[in-house]
Design a protein around this motif. Structure first.
Motif, short mmCIF file in Angstrom:
data_model
loop_
_atom_site.label_atom_id
_atom_site.label_comp_id
_atom_site.label_asym_id
_atom_site.label_seq_id
_atom_site.Cartn_x
_atom_site.Cartn_y
_atom_site.Cartn_z
N LYS A 1 0.84 -1.18 0.00
CA LYS A 1 0.00 0.00 0.00
C LYS A 1 0.88 1.24 0.00
N HIS B 1 -0.10 -5.56 6.06
CA HIS B 1 0.64 -6.30 7.09
C HIS B 1 -0.19 -6.59 8.33
N TYR B 2 -1.35 -5.89 8.49
CA TYR B 2 -2.21 -6.22 9.64
C TYR B 2 -2.71 -7.66 9.55
N LYS C 1 -0.53 -10.20 11.34
CA LYS C 1 -0.33 -10.14 12.79
C LYS C 1 -0.94 -11.39 13.45
N GLU D 1 -1.96 4.99 17.97
CA GLU D 1 -0.50 4.95 17.79
C GLU D 1 0.16 6.04 18.61
N VAL E 1 3.26 6.86 17.87
CA VAL E 1 4.21 7.52 16.97
C VAL E 1 3.58 8.73 16.27
N ARG F 1 7.96 10.91 7.72
CA ARG F 1 7.12 10.56 6.57
C ARG F 1 6.14 11.67 6.19
N TYR G 1 4.92 12.06 2.47
CA TYR G 1 3.88 11.11 2.05
C TYR G 1 2.57 11.38 2.81
N ASP H 1 -4.40 6.25 4.97
CA ASP H 1 -3.24 5.52 5.49
C ASP H 1 -3.65 4.32 6.37
N MET H 2 -4.73 4.46 7.09
CA MET H 2 -5.08 3.42 8.08
C MET H 2 -6.50 2.85 7.90
N HIS I 1 -6.07 -1.08 6.91
CA HIS I 1 -5.95 -1.88 8.13
C HIS I 1 -7.28 -1.97 8.93
N LYS J 1 -2.53 9.28 15.37
CA LYS J 1 -1.10 9.32 15.71
C LYS J 1 -0.91 10.24 16.92
C1 BG6 Z 1 1.34 1.60 8.09
C2 BG6 Z 1 1.02 3.06 8.08
O1 BG6 Z 1 0.65 0.93 7.08
O2 BG6 Z 1 0.97 1.05 9.35
C3 BG6 Z 1 1.73 3.77 9.21
O3 BG6 Z 1 1.42 3.62 6.83
C4 BG6 Z 1 1.40 3.12 10.53
O4 BG6 Z 1 1.36 5.15 9.24
C5 BG6 Z 1 1.64 1.61 10.46
O5 BG6 Z 1 2.20 3.71 11.54
C6 BG6 Z 1 1.16 0.92 11.71
O6 BG6 Z 1 1.59 -0.39 11.72
P1 BG6 Z 1 1.86 -1.16 13.09
O7 BG6 Z 1 2.19 -2.54 12.68
O8 BG6 Z 1 2.98 -0.44 13.76
O9 BG6 Z 1 0.59 -1.06 13.89
#
Ligand code: BG6
Length: 491
Positions: free
Chosen positions: A152, A182-183, A186, A220, A222, A227, A230, A239-240, A244, A344
């Motif tokens: 993505k 990637h979610y 997990k 999050e 962070v 970034r 982007y 983004d989320m 996800h 965030k």
């Molecule tokens: C990414 C987003 O796909 O997932 C990021 O682009 C985000 O902004 C991240 O921080 C979160 O992934 P995880 O595995 O840290 O929850």
């Protein structure tokens, strides 16, 4: 069915994803003996570096980001010997002919044609160019053996996603295209399917007769970090939420698939997206709240405001927080709100799904009863808890909420595989269950498009500010009403 021979190509070899995630994941698969007995990793990028310098740089990434800690010197040497840096411009034909030469040399030595994986860890503008070159060079033309993995953001809206899908589908078969989220890799996310469909305790209750509402939170700690460039043209919705959080929604709300098999699971998820209510502009502002972080403190550290981040416009209206109320118009879910939120610079990192059940219809106790909650913590803790009412020990009948808890860290001592490990191994094995199909991505865009459009038309309308280190803007509480009292307390 472990693959015996594979060549793995990473486009974007000098990028962050390769450094932090992909190489540490491949290294861990290697040391746990999950990689094919014969494999080679070709890392393609523009910058000029030699193999040795490149491998040293990758080692730093593994030492810092691998879940198994610092690399073992001998194992790293064995692993790194299979990495070749291929310098080349993604826009130039020569890059791909050099790559082809290298892959063929490797396969010729083995005297067989193994699996070829091509990972696009690149900015979206390169996806089409690379896909086209792979196709022209006939590098990825055997549909049973050759695969591409696309990261993505998959498009920036419905039209661009459709265009990209069409572009890729003219060059590859659907089964060759792995859209990674990637979610879905997990551990706890994968466990949700097992939890729901391998037990008969909860599934009969999994509907509007027993469930009051569902909350899905991805908080999050962070910030946008480096970034900003982007993120400022993307925002939390793209983004989320589009990927996800909607994936989590699908897993929670889907019907039991016909089998544990890619197409059946993906069909069941799409059904959820197709039934998700699409809002008009007025409904968007009633059901969706957006926020942007102001300065504050997270985990004892001062954080600057979003508009002061690098590469972010000083008057940016990009959202770093979204809370949304969704409805799924199906027989199972009629009337059950799904509350989603993500942001965030929030107080703590926590990805948690809370399923709140309805109260018992017949009340025999004087005490206030707290409704049952099933709490699925995805990260940082992996935990499933059930909140129930019980009698407080003592001489009187007094009730209080109690919790039954299953914690991974108590039950399993070994460190769990990272999401990327699970997903990369799936790609090598040709297992697409945990990947998104093209039509699923388009349906997810259909759900968020009215929101994007409404916000684009009125960029400042109802854009809330929230303090960094908080749980988001207070306006997010309004969408819970009149359905729920408050957001589930994350900890
Ligand atoms: C990414 C987003 O796909 O997932 C990021 O682009 C985000 O902004 C991240 O921080 C979160 O992934 P995880 O595995 O840290 O929850």
């Amino acid at each position: 069915k472990q693959v015996a021979l594979a060549s793995i190509t990473i486009f974007g070899a000098k990028g962050d994803l390769t450094y932090r995630k992909l190489i540490p994941a491949f290294y861990n698969l290697f040391i746990s003996h999950h990689l094919p007995s014969t494999f080679s990793i070709f890392c393609v990028d523009f910058l000029a570096v030699d193999d040795a310098g490149y491998r040293d740089w990758l080692l730093e990434g593994v030492n810092e980001f691998s879940r198994t800690g610092r690399a073992d010197a001998q194992k790293w040497t064995e692993f790194a010997a299979r990495i070749t840096y291929v310098q080349g411009d993604f826009m130039k034909k020569e890059t791909y002919s050099t790559l082809k030469g290298q892959i063929q040399k490797f396969e010729d030595k083995q005297q067989q044609r193994g699996v070829r994986m091509f990972y696009f860890a690149v900015a979206p503008r390169f996806i089409e160019v690379i896909a086209d070159a792979l196709c022209n060079q006939k590098l990825c033309n055997r549909d049973t053996l050759d695969r591409i993995v696309v990261e993505k953001p998959f498009g920036t809206d419905l039209d661009s996603a459709r265009k990209l899908n069409r572009y890729l589908s003219k060059r590859f078969k659907e089964k060759q295209i792995y859209h990674i989220d990637h979610y879905l890799g997990k551990e706890m996310v994968q466990n949700i399917l097992a939890f729901r469909f391998a037990n008969h305790v909860f599934e009969p209750l999994w509907n509007n007769q027993y469930i009051d509402h569902i909350q899905i939170s991805v908080a999050e700690e962070v910030s946008v970090g480096r970034r900003g460039g982007y993120y400022d043209s993307s925002g939390a919705l793209r983004d989320m939420i589009q990927n996800h959080l909607l994936q989590l929604l699908c897993i929670i709300a889907m019907d039991c698939p016909k089998a544990y098999e890619a197409e059946a699971i993906r069909d069941a998820k799409i059904k959820v997206l197709k039934s998700t209510r699409i809002y008009n502009t007025e409904q968007v502002f009633k059901n969706v709240v957006r926020g942007q972080y102001a300065a504050g403190v997270v985990g004892g550290q001062p954080r600057r405001a979003y508009r002061e981040e690098e590469q972010v416009k000083p008057d940016s209206t990009t959202e770093t927080f979204v809370a949304a109320r969704f409805f799924i118009d199906s027989e199972r879910w009629k009337g059950v709100p799904f509350f989603l939120r993500t942001g965030k610079n929030m107080a703590k990192q926590s990805t948690t799904i809370m399923i709140q059940f309805k109260e018992s219809p017949h009340k025999i106790f004087k005490d206030d009863i707290t409704p049952n909650q099933l709490i699925i913590s995805i990260q940082p803790e992996l935990e499933i808890g059930l909140l129930f009412e019980g009698k407080v020990p003592g001489l009187h009948m007094k009730l209080l909420p109690m919790e039954m808890d299953f914690m991974y860290k108590d039950a399993y001592i070994e460190s769990l595989p990272e999401a990327y490990e699970a997903l990369l191994l799936d790609v090598l094995d040709g297992e697409a269950t945990q990947f998104m199909r093209a039509d699923q991505i388009e349906w997810a865009w259909k759900v968020v498009m009215p929101i994007l459009n409404a916000w684009e038309k009125s960029p400042k309308k109802q854009l809330q500010s929230y303090e960094s280190g908080s749980w988001g803007p207070t306006a997010a509480n309004a969408i819970l009403k009149p359905f729920a009292k408050e957001w589930f307390r994350l900890n």
